[in-house]
Design a protein around this motif. Structure first.
Motif, PDB file in Angstrom:
ATOM      1  N   GLY A  62       0.845  -1.182   0.000  1.00 22.51           N
ATOM      2  CA  GLY A  62       0.000   0.000   0.000  1.00 22.51           C
ATOM      3  C   GLY A  62       0.883   1.236   0.000  1.00 22.51           C
ATOM      4  N   THR A  63       0.294   2.360  -0.341  1.00 23.82           N
ATOM      5  CA  THR A  63       1.070   3.600  -0.346  1.00 23.82           C
ATOM      6  C   THR A  63       0.348   4.672   0.456  1.00 23.82           C
ATOM      7  N   LEU A  64       1.122   5.609   0.941  1.00 20.17           N
ATOM      8  CA  LEU A  64       0.615   6.788   1.618  1.00 20.17           C
ATOM      9  C   LEU A  64       1.375   7.968   1.057  1.00 20.17           C
ATOM     10  N   GLN A  65       0.664   8.898   0.462  1.00 16.29           N
ATOM     11  CA  GLN A  65       1.270  10.064  -0.198  1.00 16.29           C
ATOM     12  C   GLN A  65       2.298   9.638  -1.248  1.00 16.29           C
ATOM     13  N   GLY A  66       2.007   8.526  -1.934  1.00 17.22           N
ATOM     14  CA  GLY A  66       2.865   8.067  -3.022  1.00 17.22           C
ATOM     15  C   GLY A  66       4.060   7.231  -2.593  1.00 17.22           C
ATOM     16  N   GLU A  67       4.261   7.054  -1.298  1.00 15.32           N
ATOM     17  CA  GLU A  67       5.385   6.262  -0.790  1.00 15.32           C
ATOM     18  C   GLU A  67       4.886   4.924  -0.239  1.00 15.32           C
ATOM     19  N   PRO A  68       5.652   3.821  -0.429  1.00 15.46           N
ATOM     20  CA  PRO A  68       5.248   2.535   0.141  1.00 15.46           C
ATOM     21  C   PRO A  68       5.036   2.660   1.650  1.00 15.46           C
ATOM     22  N   ASP A  69       4.000   1.979   2.138  1.00 17.51           N
ATOM     23  CA  ASP A  69       3.593   2.108   3.531  1.00 17.51           C
ATOM     24  C   ASP A  69       3.132   0.752   4.049  1.00 17.51           C
ATOM     25  N   ALA A  70       3.543   0.375   5.259  1.00 25.08           N
ATOM     26  CA  ALA A  70       3.113  -0.883   5.869  1.00 25.08           C
ATOM     27  C   ALA A  70       1.645  -0.770   6.275  1.00 25.08           C
ATOM     28  N   ARG A  71       0.900  -1.858   6.101  1.00 28.11           N
ATOM     29  CA  ARG A  71      -0.505  -1.905   6.496  1.00 28.11           C
ATOM     30  C   ARG A  71      -0.738  -3.111   7.385  1.00 28.11           C
ATOM     31  N   GLU A  72      -1.437  -2.911   8.495  1.00 28.10           N
ATOM     32  CA  GLU A  72      -1.751  -4.003   9.417  1.00 28.10           C
ATOM     33  C   GLU A  72      -3.168  -4.499   9.196  1.00 28.10           C
ATOM     34  N   PHE A  73      -3.335  -5.813   9.359  1.00 26.45           N
ATOM     35  CA  PHE A  73      -4.635  -6.463   9.238  1.00 26.45           C
ATOM     36  C   PHE A  73      -4.830  -7.368  10.443  1.00 26.45           C
ATOM     37  N   THR A  74      -6.037  -7.428  10.961  1.00 29.86           N
ATOM     38  CA  THR A  74      -6.394  -8.364  12.024  1.00 29.86           C
ATOM     39  C   THR A  74      -7.617  -9.121  11.534  1.00 29.86           C
ATOM     40  N   VAL A  75      -7.476 -10.446  11.441  1.00 27.26           N
ATOM     41  CA  VAL A  75      -8.532 -11.263  10.858  1.00 27.26           C
ATOM     42  C   VAL A  75      -8.865 -12.426  11.792  1.00 27.26           C
ATOM     43  N   PRO A  76     -10.148 -12.583  12.142  1.00 28.82           N
ATOM     44  CA  PRO A  76     -10.549 -13.756  12.936  1.00 28.82           C
ATOM     45  C   PRO A  76     -10.834 -14.937  12.012  1.00 28.82           C
ATOM     46  N   PHE A  77     -10.427 -16.116  12.421  1.00 28.63           N
ATOM     47  CA  PHE A  77     -10.685 -17.330  11.659  1.00 28.63           C
ATOM     48  C   PHE A  77     -11.352 -18.342  12.579  1.00 28.63           C
ATOM     49  N   ASN A  78     -12.237 -19.126  12.019  1.00 27.13           N
ATOM     50  CA  ASN A  78     -12.892 -20.202  12.753  1.00 27.13           C
ATOM     51  C   ASN A  78     -12.641 -21.491  11.986  1.00 27.13           C
ATOM     52  N   PHE A  79     -11.615 -22.219  12.412  1.00 32.32           N
ATOM     53  CA  PHE A  79     -11.226 -23.446  11.702  1.00 32.32           C
ATOM     54  C   PHE A  79     -11.885 -24.660  12.331  1.00 32.32           C
TER      55      PHE A  79
END
Length: 125
Positions: free
Chosen positions: A108-125
């Motif tokens: 992902g980018t922020l103001q045209g510069e590469p930027d780290a993005r965090e995700f939190t996802v629940p799974f039910n296995f």
């Protein structure tokens, strides 16, 4: 009155422009998608179906459980697992293995510069 209207238009235009400078990570195969976020979610679901391997207990039975995984897509497009929360260590380990198989992608980018993005996802296995 004209000046106030012009200043307001400039400020509102600037706010809209600033918000438009953020993009989401792009999963391989989603480059030409009209909705990159939707495509990302579809590819993640497909990845889980194809890559999660249910662990087995000592009796040979499949182990199931709920787990919440936090990960980031860093500035280079690589996936890093940040945290895994779940009651069963075997399920946690299987979920981590599956997340680590996510392919490298366009970050992902922020103001045209590469930027780290965090995700939190629940799974039910």
């Amino acid at each position: 009155m004209k000046r106030l209207l012009v200043i307001t238009c400039i400020l509102l235009g600037g706010i809209g422009f600033a918000q438009a400078q953020q993009t989401s990570p792009v999963w391989p195969g989603c480059e030409d998608s009209g909705n990159v976020k939707k495509c990302f979610n579809q590819k993640l679901s497909q990845h889980v179906r194809e890559n999660y391997v249910y662990p087995k207990n000592d009796a040979g039975e499949y182990v199931r459980g709920k787990v919440t995984v936090s990960f980031e897509i860093d500035e280079n497009g690589k996936v890093n697992v940040l945290d895994i929360k779940g009651k069963n260590q075997q399920v946690n380990a299987a979920a981590e293995k599956m997340i680590n198989k996510i392919p490298e992608m366009e970050p992902g980018t922020l103001q045209g510069e590469p930027d780290a993005r965090e995700f939190t996802v629940p799974f039910n296995f």
